[in-house]
Enzyme design. Sequence first.
Site, short mmCIF file in Angstrom:
data_model
loop_
_atom_site.label_atom_id
_atom_site.label_comp_id
_atom_site.label_asym_id
_atom_site.label_seq_id
_atom_site.Cartn_x
_atom_site.Cartn_y
_atom_site.Cartn_z
CE LYS A 222 -0.93 3.66 11.18
NZ LYS A 222 -0.43 2.39 10.65
CD GLU A 228 2.79 14.60 0.31
OE1 GLU A 228 2.89 14.51 1.55
OE2 GLU A 228 3.39 13.84 -0.48
N GLY A 286 -1.72 2.07 6.31
CA GLY A 286 -2.41 3.07 5.49
C GLY A 286 -3.12 2.46 4.29
NE ARG A 287 1.30 -1.51 1.92
CZ ARG A 287 2.22 -1.08 2.76
NH1 ARG A 287 2.23 0.18 3.14
NH2 ARG A 287 3.12 -1.91 3.27
CD GLU A 372 3.05 2.68 0.66
OE1 GLU A 372 3.28 3.75 0.07
OE2 GLU A 372 2.18 2.60 1.55
CG HIS A 403 -9.20 2.07 -28.05
ND1 HIS A 403 -9.36 1.88 -29.41
CD2 HIS A 403 -10.22 1.39 -27.45
CE1 HIS A 403 -10.44 1.14 -29.63
NE2 HIS A 403 -10.97 0.83 -28.45
CE LYS A 531 6.36 10.04 3.52
NZ LYS A 531 5.77 9.36 4.68
O1 F6P Z 1 3.31 7.05 1.16
C1 F6P Z 1 3.66 6.66 2.45
C2 F6P Z 1 2.50 6.63 3.36
O2 F6P Z 1 2.96 6.43 4.66
C3 F6P Z 1 1.47 5.56 2.99
O3 F6P Z 1 1.78 4.32 3.46
C4 F6P Z 1 0.23 6.13 3.58
O4 F6P Z 1 -0.88 5.53 3.04
C5 F6P Z 1 0.38 7.59 3.21
O5 F6P Z 1 1.76 7.85 3.34
C6 F6P Z 1 -0.42 8.55 4.01
O6 F6P Z 1 -0.07 8.54 5.37
P1 F6P Z 1 -1.01 9.20 6.45
O7 F6P Z 1 -2.32 8.50 6.42
O8 F6P Z 1 -0.30 9.04 7.77
O9 F6P Z 1 -1.18 10.65 6.09
#
Ligand code: F6P
Length: 566
Positions: A222, A228, A286-287, A372, A403, A531
């Site tokens: 987003k 990452e 995002g979620r 979250e 199990h 972060k």
């Molecule tokens: O973990 C925090 C967060 O902002 C989530 O809410 C989101 O889904 C994820 O990082 C990834 O964010 P982005 O889509 O901006 O890379």
Amino acid sequence: MPRESPPPSSSLTEAPSLAEAWARLAALAARPGAGDIRALFAADPGRAARCTAMLDDLTLDWSKTAIDAQAHAALLALAEATGLGGFRDRLFAGAAVNVSEGRAAMHMALRSPRDAGLHAVHDGGIDAASRMAAAERARMADFVARVHDGRLRGATGERFTTVLNIGIGGSDLGPRMVTEALTMVGGGVMAAHFLSNVDGHAFAGLARQLDPARTLVLVASKTFTTQETMTNAAAARAWLVAGLGEAGGEAAVAAHFVALSANEAAAAAFGIGAERVFGFRDWVGGRYSLWSAVGLSIALAAGWAQFAALLDGAWAMDQHFRTAAPAENLPVLLALVGIWHVNAMGYRAQCILPYDARLHRFAAHLQQVEMESNGKSVLLDGRAALHATCPVVFGEPGTDAQHSFMQLVHQGTTPVPVDFLLAARPDHDRDDAHRILAANAFAQAEALLAGKSRTAVEAEMRAAGADAETIAAIAPHRVFSGNRPSTTILFRRLDAHTLGRLVALYEHKVAVQGCIWGVNSFDQWGVELGKVLAGGIGRELAGEAVGAHDFSTAALIARFRALREG
Ligand code: F6P
């Protein structure tokens, strides 16, 4: 059974009607025998039918909980006292329910028909969210069609056969869960892989399997700034350019990369042109984004018809949530069951058990959606929360779960409520296997409820020939307390439509609980601090002088460096 102690000053800090509603719940939970589910069944043969709600074939049975008629009424009254009806209206009207970021939460618009008229009011007051979402959906459908029929190809002229989705959190968990669910049996139209962790081992393993010439890379973020994702996208870009030999280079990046993002400028800076950027607005969290461009991997891997059916299913649940009376409203009921367990009974965990291998990432997705969203201890107005909020959510498919951790769920010191999910009809032809699977799901729920008394255990051991000394020593270990709660969600088949309904069911459950707890379900400030610290520590690990840390962290950084050098 442990119960949440009532907040000492609740009547001073909550509206009187709300304080009364919470107090009523606490009083009902404090009644002698309040957790005795078996007694409720014994007293009311019609309980199972009365405590079952349906949306077409989708059935929610919450009878195996200690919620009796009075508690049910108290929970509904609590929901009303927290203004659930008004909250739901504001949510669908596109009000800025995400107060800390001044945003709407309009993911429902992503699955709405073009003319549904959902508006993101804060977004200039002119945005018809459903119309915007439909326009972007049309672009996605066209892109998917062109990839599938080979009009769009890789830099060497080969057809794309594989999708690599690079993203994390909501840009990974939802699309990965759905893609794997919808393609596990049929195989899908394209192969799909998901890279989320910045751990280089993850990409090293994938790079070995993938052919760059036939791989379409989706960078799902987003913000297009997530460390990452951007680190992995850079690695994928280098891998692709190197792997394509002479065909590599900027043109290859343009041909092989797609951005799924609300940040078109950052995607352009990466080398992805506007026609390869599929966007969404800030009113999609995002979620909650698997319904948006972030779901492109689903459409590419499972096919457009599957993606469309998924959206239709979610929209059906949206309409149910929006219009059904609270006492028959599946998301509201599921939320109230959770409120009872957390706030009346004091349970701090929630187990999700899909008896369906295709849903092997369902709990992982819900962990983010639930924790979250509602893992908060601050109310909308900034005061400290007065009541416990989101429990720890975890789960695995059955029967694997039986199990591993189900021992604790049956005999641990604190009950853990379980949601069982099960399709009546499988999508394979081994009906014997499906009957065994279903029998195990029902048996687990029954065992949690019925338990096994000391008397029954002793009789069983005696019948098997055990002597008195052995019985005395071993019997306690074989006793099950029973009266452990569960809900069962049963449906005809796990097709895309039903998967959409299920995910939306939990999304709305979370929204209802957030409303009742009075927290903002749509921000996630709790992920920020780590972060920021990781940025500084990362520079230190790269050689910068070590800054101020607590003694443990400083010692660990020093030890890490020594181990790398030694
Ligand atoms: O973990 C925090 C967060 O902002 C989530 O809410 C989101 O889904 C994820 O990082 C990834 O964010 P982005 O889509 O901006 O890379």
